[in-house]
Each structure stands twice: as structure tokens, then as C-alpha cells.
Design a protein around this motif. Structure first.
Motif, PDB file in Angstrom:
ATOM      1  N   VAL A 106      54.787 -13.470  83.327  1.00  0.00           N
ATOM      2  CA  VAL A 106      56.195 -13.820  83.312  1.00  0.00           C
ATOM      3  C   VAL A 106      56.699 -13.641  81.887  1.00  0.00           C
ATOM      4  CG1 VAL A 106      57.853 -15.673  83.669  1.00  0.00           C
ATOM      5  CG2 VAL A 106      55.866 -15.472  85.171  1.00  0.00           C
ATOM      6  N   THR A 107      57.820 -12.972  81.732  1.00  0.00           N
ATOM      7  CA  THR A 107      58.351 -12.769  80.397  1.00  0.00           C
ATOM      8  C   THR A 107      58.631 -14.107  79.746  1.00  0.00           C
ATOM      9  OG1 THR A 107      59.361 -10.701  81.100  1.00  0.00           O
ATOM     10  CG2 THR A 107      60.194 -11.689  79.058  1.00  0.00           C
ATOM     11  N   PHE A 108      58.063 -14.334  78.612  1.00  0.00           N
ATOM     12  CA  PHE A 108      58.163 -15.620  77.929  1.00  0.00           C
ATOM     13  C   PHE A 108      59.427 -15.618  77.090  1.00  0.00           C
ATOM     14  CE2 PHE A 108      55.861 -19.400  76.657  1.00  0.00           C
ATOM     15  CZ  PHE A 108      56.557 -19.775  75.527  1.00  0.00           C
TER      16      PHE A 108
ATOM     17  N   PHE B 255      60.920  -7.808  65.628  1.00  0.00           N
ATOM     18  CA  PHE B 255      59.916  -7.370  66.585  1.00  0.00           C
ATOM     19  C   PHE B 255      60.063  -8.114  67.910  1.00  0.00           C
ATOM     20  CE2 PHE B 255      57.353  -6.541  62.568  1.00  0.00           C
ATOM     21  CZ  PHE B 255      57.579  -5.175  62.598  1.00  0.00           C
ATOM     22  N   PHE B 256      60.565  -9.338  67.848  1.00  0.00           N
ATOM     23  CA  PHE B 256      60.807 -10.149  69.042  1.00  0.00           C
ATOM     24  C   PHE B 256      62.305 -10.430  69.121  1.00  0.00           C
ATOM     25  CE2 PHE B 256      56.421 -10.713  68.077  1.00  0.00           C
ATOM     26  CZ  PHE B 256      55.776 -11.029  69.265  1.00  0.00           C
TER      27      PHE B 256
ATOM     28  N   TYR C 209      56.541 -19.375  70.067  1.00  0.00           N
ATOM     29  CA  TYR C 209      56.848 -17.968  70.335  1.00  0.00           C
ATOM     30  C   TYR C 209      57.005 -17.208  69.025  1.00  0.00           C
ATOM     31  CZ  TYR C 209      58.969 -13.909  72.637  1.00  0.00           C
ATOM     32  OH  TYR C 209      59.235 -12.649  73.115  1.00  0.00           O
ATOM     33  N   GLY C 210      56.401 -16.036  68.968  1.00  0.00           N
ATOM     34  CA  GLY C 210      56.534 -15.210  67.775  1.00  0.00           C
ATOM     35  C   GLY C 210      56.002 -15.936  66.556  1.00  0.00           C
TER      36      GLY C 210
ATOM     37  N   ASN D  56      52.307 -16.163  72.045  1.00  0.00           N
ATOM     38  CA  ASN D  56      52.743 -15.649  73.344  1.00  0.00           C
ATOM     39  C   ASN D  56      53.274 -14.227  73.252  1.00  0.00           C
ATOM     40  OD1 ASN D  56      52.378 -17.894  75.389  1.00  0.00           O
ATOM     41  ND2 ASN D  56      53.475 -18.977  73.762  1.00  0.00           N
ATOM     42  N   ASN D  57      52.579 -13.409  72.491  1.00  0.00           N
ATOM     43  CA  ASN D  57      52.951 -11.998  72.377  1.00  0.00           C
ATOM     44  C   ASN D  57      52.888 -11.344  73.760  1.00  0.00           C
ATOM     45  OD1 ASN D  57      52.176  -9.047  72.143  1.00  0.00           O
ATOM     46  ND2 ASN D  57      52.703  -9.483  70.016  1.00  0.00           N
ATOM     47  N   PRO D  58      53.966 -10.718  74.233  1.00  0.00           N
ATOM     48  CA  PRO D  58      53.974 -10.141  75.584  1.00  0.00           C
ATOM     49  C   PRO D  58      52.878  -9.109  75.824  1.00  0.00           C
ATOM     50  CG  PRO D  58      56.204 -10.299  74.727  1.00  0.00           C
ATOM     51  CD  PRO D  58      55.290 -10.636  73.585  1.00  0.00           C
ATOM     52  N   SER D  59      52.543  -8.315  74.791  1.00  0.00           N
ATOM     53  CA  SER D  59      51.490  -7.315  74.974  1.00  0.00           C
ATOM     54  C   SER D  59      50.134  -7.976  75.193  1.00  0.00           C
ATOM     55  CB  SER D  59      51.428  -6.396  73.752  1.00  0.00           C
ATOM     56  OG  SER D  59      52.613  -5.637  73.626  1.00  0.00           O
ATOM     57  N   LEU D  60      49.896  -9.077  74.503  1.00  0.00           N
ATOM     58  CA  LEU D  60      48.641  -9.795  74.699  1.00  0.00           C
ATOM     59  C   LEU D  60      48.623 -10.514  76.043  1.00  0.00           C
ATOM     60  CD1 LEU D  60      47.677 -11.231  71.207  1.00  0.00           C
ATOM     61  CD2 LEU D  60      47.558  -8.907  72.102  1.00  0.00           C
ATOM     62  N   LEU D  61      49.779 -10.999  76.476  1.00  0.00           N
ATOM     63  CA  LEU D  61      49.855 -11.604  77.810  1.00  0.00           C
ATOM     64  C   LEU D  61      49.508 -10.581  78.884  1.00  0.00           C
ATOM     65  CD1 LEU D  61      53.067 -13.813  77.477  1.00  0.00           C
ATOM     66  CD2 LEU D  61      50.757 -14.638  77.932  1.00  0.00           C
ATOM     67  N   LEU D  62      49.957  -9.350  78.690  1.00  0.00           N
ATOM     68  CA  LEU D  62      49.641  -8.296  79.645  1.00  0.00           C
ATOM     69  C   LEU D  62      48.141  -8.026  79.675  1.00  0.00           C
ATOM     70  CD1 LEU D  62      50.916  -6.265  81.628  1.00  0.00           C
ATOM     71  CD2 LEU D  62      51.025  -4.629  79.743  1.00  0.00           C
ATOM     72  N   ALA D  63      47.537  -7.960  78.482  1.00  0.00           N
ATOM     73  CA  ALA D  63      46.090  -7.749  78.427  1.00  0.00           C
ATOM     74  C   ALA D  63      45.337  -8.920  79.053  1.00  0.00           C
ATOM     75  CB  ALA D  63      45.655  -7.565  76.970  1.00  0.00           C
ATOM     76  N   ALA D  64      45.880 -10.124  78.890  1.00  0.00           N
ATOM     77  CA  ALA D  64      45.199 -11.316  79.411  1.00  0.00           C
ATOM     78  C   ALA D  64      45.203 -11.375  80.930  1.00  0.00           C
ATOM     79  CB  ALA D  64      45.849 -12.574  78.845  1.00  0.00           C
TER      80      ALA D  64
END
Length: 510
Positions: free
Chosen positions: A14-16, A49-50, A94-95, A121-129
Motif C-alpha cells: 500500500v502506498t505509504f 526524492f519523496f 517516512y523518508g 518506509n521507502n516504497p522501493s524497499l516495501l516492494l522488495a519486502a
């Protein structure tokens, strides 16, 4: 099993998004205004970046506030909280911003003791997780020495080894920074004794085998690792024997009879003390070689930090470290560079020792913290033990954390964060230098120029400075006896630096 992994693969993070908080203080308004004027919009690093990161800190209660105090008291019943900095709410962080239970939001320039690389809560790391690879690694954690997963080589080659220091093409993975240093020491000792026996092909003698079980020579040799005064290398038995930063780290713990060599005590500003600093480094190099040649327990390896982080953010010149490399080569001693805190982009280079431009690389480089995994790199095949199970434990690292490091590396490359850290660090240092000129008694020995955001200064009232910074929405830490150290994340930008500099101005002028 395949069905389960397909189900996990369909999940998406979910987008944080935190609500974008309005700036509530004049200090934050001034910082934002200064940022808008100062930023060169032609630079790719001026855009956040965020995009949905908070615009600034928000402090509505004392820290800790009532909710945090209650939660800390509950935690203290089952967990020692005496070293607690603050109780964090990571779901709302966040960030570059860390949140607590009372709704306070702080600009974090400490980053879990330099351990968060690309933001909370970096979105790219959430995707990897939430990837199938991560799910499998988490629930089927392998004993890597015996049962490595089929794609372990690929995970290493596309992650940890992709960013290996020059000349070091192999890795031993570990659990934490202390563990990384401990296993590097073991490798050094095994290499030394293997060399003394005549090579990897020479079998152990019956005396070697028998005496090792009784902690006696020759199986348990009187060898040592040389470290430096004020250095910190961990809290396990071997790493603790090389840690020299604070007595509280070492009290009551038996230690090995290993030597320490003086680390240069440089004077600042550097450009005003060139001759004195050169003489100090020359003195320390002479002492280091004398110890290596004369110490009663022969030195197998020297370990050094590019910046002595826990010991007070102590720096030395590239010439000093090149001198250490020359001394170790001349005396057939290994050089281990401890990049646990300095590595992964914080100094404006991916590895801090790249600043030295050495002709020959170190023998081993240890890493952890921002990598979110740990281990040591090496290149010499002789540093791989001659028998299995000599360098071994159940986990030998963690594929889940290696996968996360791979995602971190990709994010660093995608956003060009090492260059960002170099540019932001220059901007930040210049700002602190201006404040130092105004308040030279409050900001002393400013150091870290040209070292990215790996910056520190001494404060005569350091502990009060750190505590009062929280009231202004800044989470920051110290090192040594009086140093204030900056350890922001790689996504720290100029507009964050403006907020921080405004807070520093208030703190030193009050």
C-alpha cells in the motif's frame, strides 16, 4: 508452496502516505524560504526524492510525551530501556522523518546510528519486502553453509558483490558489524598460521589438534589484532578486545592481550595546522610499525576505521592510511578496513576508503549498518580457509537481508544518491562553517569537509545540545566525549539541511 508464493506475488505494498503537515514555526518557514532561494533548479537533486514527505518537523509535546512515557514504562518491565533515545512509531515515520507515539515528527539526522540508508518506509524497499523471493527467504531461512538456496550466487552477484570494493571479489556474509569483524579476525589468524606451516596443503600436526582443545599453543597461538586508540569495532569478545572507545563497553569482560596504536589527534581547521598534523601522523605511523615489529603477541592484522565513529568522529589524512597500508605490506600483516559505519555512500563515496586512492586495496573490508546485512569482502584466495567448517555458523548471514541490500543498491543507483550525499554534504558543511564563524565557542573542531554528510563538531555542552535539538524537531546523536555527529540518510537534501542549520543557529545562539 508454489500456490502460496503466487498468492504473495499478487500482493502489492500500500502506498505509504503521511498527511503533508503545515509548517508550524517561523524557523521552518525561514528554512523553506531559504531553500527555495538557494536551490539551483537545474540540478536533479533539488526536487524532493519523496514528493509526499512532510515539509518539516512538528513538535507538539515534550519528548518523550505522555503516550511515549506510558509505553516506555510498560516496555521497561520486560526490556532494558536505559539506553533509549526515543520510542519510535515506524508506521508513521517516512523518508527523513521519524515519528513518536505523541504525534511528534522529527527530522532524523541520526538514522538509527547511521543504519537507515534510503529513508523510512521507502516504497522501493516495501516492494522488495513483498516479493516472492523475500517471502521464501523469510520463511525458509537456510543454514547457508550446508543448504544454500539455488539462487544464492545470483543474489550475491546482483547485490552484495555488485558494489564490492575494488580488488575484492569474494564475500563472507555475517549477521552484524561485530560478527563481520570477528570473522575477519578469524580469517586473518587462519591465514597467518597457514602461511607459517608452509601453505594450505600442509596438514595440521597431531600437536596442533590436541593443544587447540586445551587453548594452548601451538593449536591456540599467541597472535593478535592491532587496533587504534579510540577505535570501535564491536562488542563480541574478539571485536571488543579491539574496541578502545569507552570503558563502559569493556568493563568486566575478559579481553585478549592485543595491542593498540595511537590514532592521530588532528588540529582544526586543517589548513591552519598542516605541519603539526603531518608530524602527528608521522609519529603515529612510526608507533604502529614499532608495535607490529615488537609486540610480544605477533600481529596478524591491523584494523582501522576510515573515520573513528563511536570514538569521537576522529579523522586522518589519506596519507596516513596509505602509510598503514605500506607498513602492513612491508611486515606481511593484513589490513582490515572497518566500513561498518562509514560504508554505503555516507562520505560521498560508496566506500569511505575510496577517498584514499590507494594503489593496493585493503586485504579485507567489513560492512553492515546501511547495508542492512553484514560481512567482509576479500580478494586473496588464501583468505579462504583450507578446510570446511573453519569459518562457519548456522546462518552465515541471511538471504532476506541480502535481498534487501540489493534493493537498497538499486535505489542508490536509481536516484544517484552517492553524488547527492557528496553535494549535500558540501552544502551542509559550508552552512555549519558559517555558524562556527559566528559562534566559535559553541561549534569547535568542525570536521568532515569533503566527506559527504559524515560531519561532526565538538560542543562544550554536547548533551544539552542533543536534548534541546529534539525540542526543535531534530533527532541527532553524539560520539566520544563531546562530539555532535551527523548521520543523515542518503536521501538527505539541501532543503533538509536548511531546516537543520536553522535549528543549529537557534541552539548555539540561545
Amino acid at each position: 508452496m508454489a500456490s502460496l508464493l503466487r498468492q504473495v506475488a499478487r500482493l502489492r505494498p500500500v502506498t505509504f502516505r503521511l498527511p503533508v503537515h503545515s509548517i508550524t514555526t517561523n524557523a521552518q518557514s525561514r528554512a523553506s524560504a531559504a531553500a527555495a532561494v538557494a536551490h539551483d533548479t537545474s540540478s536533479p537533486f533539488e526536487q524532493p526524492f519523496f514528493a509526499d514527505e512532510p515539509h518539516g518537523p512538528r513538535v507538539s509535546t515534550p519528548i518523550p510525551g505522555p503516550k511515549s512515557k506510558k509505553a516506555i514504562a510498560e516496555l521497561n518491565q520486560v526490556f532494558d530501556t536505559r539506553s533509549l533515545n526515543m520510542l519510535a512509531n515506524y508506521q508513521q515515520s517516512y523518508g527523513n522523518y521519524i515519528a513518536d507515539l505523541d504525534g511528534n515528527l522529527l527530522l532524523d539526522v541520526y538514522a538509527q546510528i547511521a543504519s537507515i540508508p534510503v529513508g523510512y518506509n521507502n516504497p522501493s524497499l516495501l516492494l522488495a519486502a513483498t516479493s516472492p523471493d523475500m517471502a521464501s527467504a523469510l520463511i525458509n531461512r537456510p543454514a547457508l553453509g550446508n543448504f544454500p538456496q539455488h539462487d544464492w550466487a545470483s543474489i550475491l552477484e546482483t547485490g552484495i558483490l555488485k558494489v564490492a570494493p575494488r580488488g575484492l571479489n569474494q564475500v563472507f556474509t555475517a549477521m552484524a558489524g561485530s560478527d563481520a569483524n570477528e570473522t575477519a579476525y578469524k580469517a586473518a589468524f587462519m591465514w597467518r598460521r597457514q602461511m607459517e606451516r608452509g601453505g594450505a596443503h600442509v596438514e595440521f600436526s597431531p600437536e596442533d589438534l590436541e593443544t587447540s582443545m586445551n587453548n594452548q599453543v601451538p593449536g591456540s597461538p599467541h597472535l593478535s589484532i592491532m587496533s587504534f586508540t579510540s577505535g570501535f569495532h564491536g562488542r563480541l569478545f574478539g571485536s571488543l578486545s579491539t574496541t578502545r572507545s569507552k570503558p563502559i563497553h569493556k568493563l568486566d569482560i575478559p579481553a585478549f592481550d592485543w595491542p593498540q596504536s595511537p590514532f592521530p589527534a588532528l588540529k582544526y581547521p586543517l589548513e591552519e595546522h598542516v605541519q603539526e598534523n603531518e608530524e602527528e601522523e608521522k609519529r603515529c605511523l612510526e608507533q604502529a610499525e614499532r608495535i607490529i615489529k615488537e609486540y610480544h603477541n605477533p600481529v596478524a592484522a591491523v584494523i582501522v576505521e576510515p573515520v573513528q565513529s563511536e570514538g569521537g568522529d576522529n579523522h586522518a589524512s589519506p596519507a596516513f592510511f596509505k602509510g598503514i597500508r605500506e607498513i602492513t605490506k612491508r611486515n606481511n600483516v593484513l589490513m582490515i578496513v572497518d566500513e561498518v559505519q562509514t560504508g554505503i555512500g555516507a562520505t560521498g563515496k560508496f566506500w569511505a576508503h575510496e577517498h584514499w586512492n590507494m594503489a593496493q586495496p585493503p586485504d579485507m573490508v567489513t560492512f553492515s549498518k546501511k547495508a542492512q546485512t553484514a560481512g567482509y569482502y576479500f580478494g586473496n584466495p588464501a583468505l579462504r580457509p583450507n578446510k570446511p567448517y573453519r569459518q562457519f555458523n548456522t546462518w552465515m548471514g541471511d538471504p532476506a537481508r541480502a535481498i534487501l541490500f540489493r534493493a537498497i543498491i538499486n535505489e542508490i543507483e536509481r536516484l544517484n544518491l552517492v553524488e547527492n550525499t557528496a553535494l549535500t554534504g558540501d552544502y551542509l558543511f559550508n552552512g555549519l562553517e558559517r555558524i562556527q564563524q559566528q559562534y566559535p565557542e559553541q561549534i569547535q573542531n568542525l570536521r568532515g569537509k569533503g566527506q559527504g554528510t559524515f560531519i561532526a563538531f565538538d560542543s562544550p555542552k554536547r548533551d544539552a545540545f542533543l536534548a534541546n535539538a529534539k525540542a526543535l524537531g531534530i533527532n541527532i546523536g553524539g560520539s566520544g566525549a563531546k562530539a555532535v555527529r551527523l548521520r543523515p540518510m542518503l536521501i538527505f537534501q539541501k532543503h533538509h539541511a536548511d531546516i537543520f542549520l536553522d535549528a543549529v543557529q537557534k541552539l548555539v545562539s540561545s
